[in-house]
Design a protein around this motif. Structure first.
Motif, PDB file in Angstrom:
ATOM      1  N   HIS A 113      11.869  18.547  -8.079  1.00 48.42           N
ATOM      2  CA  HIS A 113      13.137  18.697  -7.366  1.00 48.42           C
ATOM      3  C   HIS A 113      14.303  17.875  -7.911  1.00 48.42           C
ATOM      4  CE1 HIS A 113      11.034  21.035  -4.360  1.00 48.42           C
ATOM      5  NE2 HIS A 113      10.126  20.081  -4.291  1.00 48.42           N
ATOM      6  N   MET A 114      14.030  16.810  -8.628  1.00 51.10           N
ATOM      7  CA  MET A 114      15.099  15.949  -9.161  1.00 51.10           C
ATOM      8  C   MET A 114      14.731  15.533 -10.583  1.00 51.10           C
ATOM      9  SD  MET A 114      16.035  13.505  -5.932  1.00 51.10           S
ATOM     10  CE  MET A 114      14.376  13.176  -5.347  1.00 51.10           C
ATOM     11  N   MET A 115      14.843  16.458 -11.491  1.00 54.29           N
ATOM     12  CA  MET A 115      14.384  16.224 -12.866  1.00 54.29           C
ATOM     13  C   MET A 115      15.077  15.016 -13.503  1.00 54.29           C
ATOM     14  SD  MET A 115      12.270  16.878 -15.141  1.00 54.29           S
ATOM     15  CE  MET A 115      11.478  18.405 -14.811  1.00 54.29           C
ATOM     16  N   TRP A 116      16.338  14.792 -13.190  1.00 53.21           N
ATOM     17  CA  TRP A 116      17.055  13.644 -13.759  1.00 53.21           C
ATOM     18  C   TRP A 116      16.402  12.332 -13.353  1.00 53.21           C
ATOM     19  CZ3 TRP A 116      19.059   9.962 -10.561  1.00 53.21           C
ATOM     20  CH2 TRP A 116      19.182  10.303  -9.209  1.00 53.21           C
ATOM     21  N   LEU A 117      15.959  12.238 -12.088  1.00 54.59           N
ATOM     22  CA  LEU A 117      15.309  11.025 -11.610  1.00 54.59           C
ATOM     23  C   LEU A 117      13.908  10.893 -12.205  1.00 54.59           C
ATOM     24  CD1 LEU A 117      15.392   8.515  -9.842  1.00 54.59           C
ATOM     25  CD2 LEU A 117      14.672   9.929  -7.896  1.00 54.59           C
ATOM     26  N   PHE A 118      13.215  12.003 -12.307  1.00 55.86           N
ATOM     27  CA  PHE A 118      11.891  12.005 -12.929  1.00 55.86           C
ATOM     28  C   PHE A 118      11.981  11.493 -14.365  1.00 55.86           C
ATOM     29  CE2 PHE A 118       8.739  14.167 -15.581  1.00 55.86           C
ATOM     30  CZ  PHE A 118       7.563  13.686 -15.003  1.00 55.86           C
ATOM     31  N   ARG A 119      12.949  11.998 -15.110  1.00 58.21           N
ATOM     32  CA  ARG A 119      13.120  11.558 -16.505  1.00 58.21           C
ATOM     33  C   ARG A 119      13.420  10.062 -16.580  1.00 58.21           C
ATOM     34  NH1 ARG A 119      16.607  16.427 -17.429  1.00 58.21           N
ATOM     35  NH2 ARG A 119      15.158  18.031 -18.110  1.00 58.21           N
ATOM     36  N   LEU A 120      14.297   9.601 -15.709  1.00 61.55           N
ATOM     37  CA  LEU A 120      14.643   8.178 -15.683  1.00 61.55           C
ATOM     38  C   LEU A 120      13.415   7.320 -15.374  1.00 61.55           C
ATOM     39  CD1 LEU A 120      16.780   5.873 -15.674  1.00 61.55           C
ATOM     40  CD2 LEU A 120      17.030   6.311 -13.226  1.00 61.55           C
ATOM     41  N   LEU A 121      12.674   7.686 -14.331  1.00 61.93           N
ATOM     42  CA  LEU A 121      11.503   6.895 -13.931  1.00 61.93           C
ATOM     43  C   LEU A 121      10.416   6.913 -15.000  1.00 61.93           C
ATOM     44  CD1 LEU A 121      11.314   7.914 -10.166  1.00 61.93           C
ATOM     45  CD2 LEU A 121      12.102   5.735 -11.120  1.00 61.93           C
ATOM     46  N   THR A 122      10.145   8.076 -15.581  1.00 57.94           N
ATOM     47  CA  THR A 122       9.097   8.129 -16.612  1.00 57.94           C
ATOM     48  C   THR A 122       9.539   7.392 -17.871  1.00 57.94           C
ATOM     49  OG1 THR A 122       9.845  10.347 -17.263  1.00 57.94           O
ATOM     50  CG2 THR A 122       7.945  10.205 -15.773  1.00 57.94           C
ATOM     51  N   ARG A 123      10.825   7.446 -18.193  1.00 61.00           N
ATOM     52  CA  ARG A 123      11.328   6.695 -19.350  1.00 61.00           C
ATOM     53  C   ARG A 123      11.145   5.196 -19.124  1.00 61.00           C
ATOM     54  NH1 ARG A 123      16.849   8.463 -20.050  1.00 61.00           N
ATOM     55  NH2 ARG A 123      15.879  10.473 -20.365  1.00 61.00           N
ATOM     56  N   PRO A 133       0.812  -1.216   0.000  1.00 60.67           N
ATOM     57  CA  PRO A 133       0.000   0.000   0.000  1.00 60.67           C
ATOM     58  C   PRO A 133       0.850   1.273   0.000  1.00 60.67           C
ATOM     59  CG  PRO A 133      -0.224  -1.168   2.090  1.00 60.67           C
ATOM     60  CD  PRO A 133       0.587  -2.029   1.175  1.00 60.67           C
ATOM     61  N   ILE A 134       2.020   1.197   0.605  1.00 60.71           N
ATOM     62  CA  ILE A 134       2.909   2.364   0.604  1.00 60.71           C
ATOM     63  C   ILE A 134       3.322   2.695  -0.824  1.00 60.71           C
ATOM     64  CG2 ILE A 134       5.151   3.242   1.381  1.00 60.71           C
ATOM     65  CD1 ILE A 134       4.775   1.358   3.872  1.00 60.71           C
ATOM     66  N   ILE A 135       3.704   1.671  -1.589  1.00 63.24           N
ATOM     67  CA  ILE A 135       4.103   1.891  -2.984  1.00 63.24           C
ATOM     68  C   ILE A 135       2.917   2.392  -3.799  1.00 63.24           C
ATOM     69  CG2 ILE A 135       4.915   0.776  -5.106  1.00 63.24           C
ATOM     70  CD1 ILE A 135       6.426  -1.212  -3.211  1.00 63.24           C
ATOM     71  N   LEU A 136       1.780   1.724  -3.677  1.00 62.95           N
ATOM     72  CA  LEU A 136       0.615   2.092  -4.479  1.00 62.95           C
ATOM     73  C   LEU A 136       0.171   3.531  -4.237  1.00 62.95           C
ATOM     74  CD1 LEU A 136      -1.549  -1.156  -4.267  1.00 62.95           C
ATOM     75  CD2 LEU A 136      -0.281  -0.315  -6.253  1.00 62.95           C
ATOM     76  N   TRP A 137       0.202   3.963  -2.981  1.00 67.37           N
ATOM     77  CA  TRP A 137      -0.297   5.303  -2.667  1.00 67.37           C
ATOM     78  C   TRP A 137       0.800   6.371  -2.661  1.00 67.37           C
ATOM     79  CZ3 TRP A 137      -3.424   1.261  -1.562  1.00 67.37           C
ATOM     80  CH2 TRP A 137      -4.775   1.427  -1.805  1.00 67.37           C
ATOM     81  N   ALA A 138       2.055   5.996  -2.410  1.00 61.84           N
ATOM     82  CA  ALA A 138       3.114   7.001  -2.288  1.00 61.84           C
ATOM     83  C   ALA A 138       3.901   7.229  -3.576  1.00 61.84           C
ATOM     84  CB  ALA A 138       4.080   6.615  -1.166  1.00 61.84           C
ATOM     85  N   TYR A 139       3.887   6.277  -4.495  1.00 59.83           N
ATOM     86  CA  TYR A 139       4.692   6.448  -5.707  1.00 59.83           C
ATOM     87  C   TYR A 139       4.241   7.638  -6.551  1.00 59.83           C
ATOM     88  CZ  TYR A 139       7.239   5.609  -9.998  1.00 59.83           C
ATOM     89  OH  TYR A 139       8.047   5.771 -11.094  1.00 59.83           O
ATOM     90  N   PRO A 140       2.955   7.812  -6.817  1.00 56.75           N
ATOM     91  CA  PRO A 140       2.560   8.972  -7.635  1.00 56.75           C
ATOM     92  C   PRO A 140       2.981  10.319  -7.021  1.00 56.75           C
ATOM     93  CG  PRO A 140       0.810   7.346  -7.621  1.00 56.75           C
ATOM     94  CD  PRO A 140       1.825   6.890  -6.604  1.00 56.75           C
ATOM     95  N   PRO A 141       2.768  10.553  -5.714  1.00 54.60           N
ATOM     96  CA  PRO A 141       3.282  11.811  -5.164  1.00 54.60           C
ATOM     97  C   PRO A 141       4.812  11.901  -5.212  1.00 54.60           C
ATOM     98  CG  PRO A 141       1.684  10.852  -3.660  1.00 54.60           C
ATOM     99  CD  PRO A 141       1.946   9.850  -4.743  1.00 54.60           C
ATOM    100  N   PHE A 142       5.494  10.749  -5.027  1.00 55.15           N
ATOM    101  CA  PHE A 142       6.952  10.740  -5.125  1.00 55.15           C
ATOM    102  C   PHE A 142       7.393  11.144  -6.529  1.00 55.15           C
ATOM    103  CE2 PHE A 142      10.798   8.375  -6.357  1.00 55.15           C
ATOM    104  CZ  PHE A 142      11.712   8.988  -5.499  1.00 55.15           C
ATOM    105  N   LEU A 143       6.692  10.648  -7.545  1.00 58.97           N
ATOM    106  CA  LEU A 143       7.020  10.994  -8.925  1.00 58.97           C
ATOM    107  C   LEU A 143       6.823  12.493  -9.157  1.00 58.97           C
ATOM    108  CD1 LEU A 143       8.027   9.620 -11.482  1.00 58.97           C
ATOM    109  CD2 LEU A 143       5.642   9.336 -12.180  1.00 58.97           C
ATOM    110  N   ARG A 144       5.741  13.061  -8.622  1.00 58.58           N
ATOM    111  CA  ARG A 144       5.528  14.513  -8.735  1.00 58.58           C
ATOM    112  C   ARG A 144       6.639  15.292  -8.035  1.00 58.58           C
ATOM    113  NH1 ARG A 144       0.285  12.702  -8.062  1.00 58.58           N
ATOM    114  NH2 ARG A 144       0.227  13.250  -5.847  1.00 58.58           N
ATOM    115  N   PHE A 145       7.081  14.788  -6.874  1.00 56.38           N
ATOM    116  CA  PHE A 145       8.175  15.425  -6.144  1.00 56.38           C
ATOM    117  C   PHE A 145       9.449  15.431  -6.991  1.00 56.38           C
ATOM    118  CE2 PHE A 145      11.966  14.969  -3.529  1.00 56.38           C
ATOM    119  CZ  PHE A 145      11.892  16.108  -2.740  1.00 56.38           C
ATOM    120  N   THR A 146       9.758  14.296  -7.626  1.00 53.18           N
ATOM    121  CA  THR A 146      10.971  14.229  -8.447  1.00 53.18           C
ATOM    122  C   THR A 146      10.875  15.182  -9.630  1.00 53.18           C
ATOM    123  OG1 THR A 146      10.181  12.366  -9.797  1.00 53.18           O
ATOM    124  CG2 THR A 146      11.487  11.839  -7.809  1.00 53.18           C
TER     125      THR A 146
END
Length: 169
Positions: free
Chosen positions: A78-88, A62-75
């Motif tokens: 604040h961490m565009m390189w990580l956001f790009r990697l994860l979305t890719r 449940p932590i992954i299911l509910w926390a990943y989308p806000p974590f992705l928005r945070f990246t």
């Protein structure tokens, strides 16, 4: 090797049950490692090893299911390189596997979690549910079912390898 692993695990100042739960929470190890350790090193009975492994493996879901989308928005902020990697990675996975996943949807998610191989399991299943847009309330019971099945499979393999305590059922 079994003795060195046992010695390393036993140096941690936590109850054995907590160690098994924590081990089951670790990605890749999950209950594939926790149940054999519970049986072989801590000498837990089958039922206790299964329950501790399953409970520990389900805690992150449940932590992954509910926390990943806000974590992705945070990246993204604040961490565009990580956001790009994860979305890719997300888009690549979705592009390569969406046809097969869409055809089997629920069965695909349960099977993916239930087959105790490297890169499958509760962590990967939770991320797959996000990538393939499975609603959280639908994904959670499917992942739970997959973990329950995986626990039985790992328990049976552990039994076949002779790790289970024979004096207890």
């Amino acid at each position: 090797m079994r003795e060195s692993l046992s010695d390393a695990i036993r140096t941690l100042p936590l109850p054995d049950e907590v160690l098994v739960i924590l081990l089951a929470m670790v990605p890749i190890v999950e209950l594939r490692g926790a149940i054999p350790v519970a049986l072989g090193i801590f000498q837990f009975g089958r039922f206790e090893a299964y329950v501790l492994g399953v409970v520990g493996n389900l805690i992150p879901v449940p932590i992954i299911l509910w926390a990943y989308p806000p974590f992705l928005r945070f990246t993204e902020r604040h961490m565009m390189w990580l956001f790009r990697l994860l979305t890719r990675l997300q888009h690549s996975t979705e592009r390569r596997h969406s046809r097969r996943f869409d055809r089997w949807r629920d069965a695909a998610l349960v099977s993916f979690v239930a087959i105790p191989l490297p890169i499958t399991g509760a962590w990967s299943g939770s991320l797959a549910a996000i990538v393939f847009s499975v609603p959280k309330k639908r994904a959670l019971p499917l992942i739970v079912l997959g973990v329950l099945i995986a626990g039985v499979v790992v328990l049976l393999f552990s039994e076949a390898l002779g790790l289970a305590v024979t004096a207890e059922g």
